[in-house]
Design a protein around this motif. Structure first.
Motif, short mmCIF file in Angstrom:
data_model
loop_
_atom_site.label_atom_id
_atom_site.label_comp_id
_atom_site.label_asym_id
_atom_site.label_seq_id
_atom_site.Cartn_x
_atom_site.Cartn_y
_atom_site.Cartn_z
N LYS A 9 -13.67 -21.81 32.25
CA LYS A 9 -12.54 -21.71 31.31
C LYS A 9 -12.23 -20.26 31.01
CE LYS A 9 -12.59 -26.22 30.58
NZ LYS A 9 -11.47 -27.11 30.98
N SER A 10 -11.17 -20.06 30.24
CA SER A 10 -10.79 -18.70 29.87
C SER A 10 -11.69 -18.18 28.76
CB SER A 10 -9.33 -18.67 29.42
OG SER A 10 -9.15 -19.53 28.33
N TYR A 21 -9.18 -7.57 35.07
CA TYR A 21 -10.61 -7.27 34.94
C TYR A 21 -11.35 -8.00 36.06
CZ TYR A 21 -9.73 -5.84 30.04
OH TYR A 21 -9.28 -5.24 28.89
N ARG A 28 -15.45 -9.51 37.13
CA ARG A 28 -16.86 -9.68 36.84
C ARG A 28 -17.57 -9.97 38.16
NH1 ARG A 28 -20.38 -14.11 33.33
NH2 ARG A 28 -21.97 -12.62 32.65
N ILE A 76 -18.02 -7.68 32.53
CA ILE A 76 -16.63 -7.73 32.94
C ILE A 76 -16.09 -6.31 32.90
CG2 ILE A 76 -14.35 -8.64 32.35
CD1 ILE A 76 -15.85 -10.99 30.93
N PHE A 132 -10.32 -11.68 36.30
CA PHE A 132 -9.66 -12.17 35.10
C PHE A 132 -8.37 -11.39 34.85
CE2 PHE A 132 -12.78 -15.03 33.39
CZ PHE A 132 -14.01 -14.52 33.78
N GLN A 136 -6.38 -9.46 23.22
CA GLN A 136 -6.10 -9.83 24.59
C GLN A 136 -6.48 -11.29 24.82
OE1 GLN A 136 -7.60 -6.97 27.48
NE2 GLN A 136 -7.16 -5.28 26.10
N TYR A 137 -5.54 -12.02 25.40
CA TYR A 137 -5.75 -13.43 25.72
C TYR A 137 -5.99 -13.54 27.22
CZ TYR A 137 -3.88 -14.13 21.06
OH TYR A 137 -3.69 -14.08 19.70
N PHE A 138 -7.06 -14.22 27.55
CA PHE A 138 -7.53 -14.26 28.94
C PHE A 138 -7.18 -15.56 29.64
CE2 PHE A 138 -10.29 -10.57 29.76
CZ PHE A 138 -10.27 -9.99 28.50
N GLY A 139 -7.00 -15.45 30.95
CA GLY A 139 -6.93 -16.63 31.79
C GLY A 139 -8.32 -17.09 32.18
N ALA A 140 -8.37 -18.18 32.93
CA ALA A 140 -9.66 -18.75 33.33
C ALA A 140 -10.29 -18.02 34.50
CB ALA A 140 -9.48 -20.23 33.65
#
Lengths: 112, 118
Positions: free
Chosen positions: A41-42, B35, B37, B43, B91, B107-111
């Protein structure tokens, strides 16, 4: 170069117990973030800590910031299985724009 | 409101091939970040767009990586040719804030896209 260290990296705990995750950073930062990630998941933003002595709480999680010690803690109270996830702390600095520098993450497993 | 979406979720390629990752940020977010990882490590920042311009690309590992952001909307990250050490989770994140210190800078992250180079 800004470095962020988390410990422990792996944490296995029983439901109902308390524990603390630590996040140390090497130079003065402007803001400290805690994120949670469930597998696949995010990253979900949990807390943003802006100033020395800041404390924020959400449910069974409480985060605090000591800028003099360059230390943030994420305290877990009476853990439940749903808290199992990987927790990341991250910092940013005005001198490096708005990019985040992350710790390695703490993989938390809460056992029934 | 739709979050940050990334495509594909997983890509397996052979060394020497090309792969393109895509990120769709939250609508209205000017800032877009990449980003990576690697191997369960921390990350690490790759680059930052403000609208269609590269604000900071200091984290890009080498010239095999090319990032674009067409019209300030979605972004692509192309790896050509891919090497074994490029394997990891990539990411994307987006944020609304325009200045450092802006409270909208979360910051809003994707999966993420899990890239495996064999």
């Amino acid at each position: 170069e800004l470095k962020v260290e988390q410990n422990p990296l792996f944490l296995s705990m029983q439901e109902g117990k308390n524990y603390t995750i630590y996040c140390n950073y090497s130079t003065t930062s402007d803001r400290l973030y805690w994120y949670r990630q469930d597998p696949g998941k995010s990253l979900e933003s949990l807390f943003v800590l802006l100033s020395n002595g800041a404390v924020k709480q959400e449910g069974r999680l409480m985060a605090s910031l000591d800028t003099k010690a360059r230390l943030s803690t994420l305290h877990i109270t009476a853990a439940v299985h749903d808290l199992s996830a990987t927790y990341f702390c991250a910092v940013d600095m005005k001198t490096s724009g708005s990019r985040l520098t992350f710790g390695e993450g703490t993989q938390l497993t809460v056992n029934p | 409101e739709a979050g940050v979406t990334q495509f594909p979720s997983h890509s397996v390629i052979e060394k020497g091939q090309t792969v393109t990752l895509r990120c769709d940020p939250i609508s209205g977010h000017d800032n877009l970040y990449w980003y990576r990882r690697v191997m369960g490590k921390e990350i690490k920042f790759l680059l930052h767009f403000v609208k269609e311009s590269k604000q900071d690309e200091s984290g890009m590992p080498n010239n095999r990586f090319l990032a674009e952001r067409t019209g300030g909307t979605y972004s692509t990250l192309k790896v050509q040719p891919a090497e074994l050490e490029d394997s990891g989770v990539y990411f994307c994140a987006s944020s609304q804030g325009k200045r450092h210190g802006d409270s909208r800078n979360i910051q809003y992250f994707g999966a993420g896209t899990r890239l495996s180079v064999l």
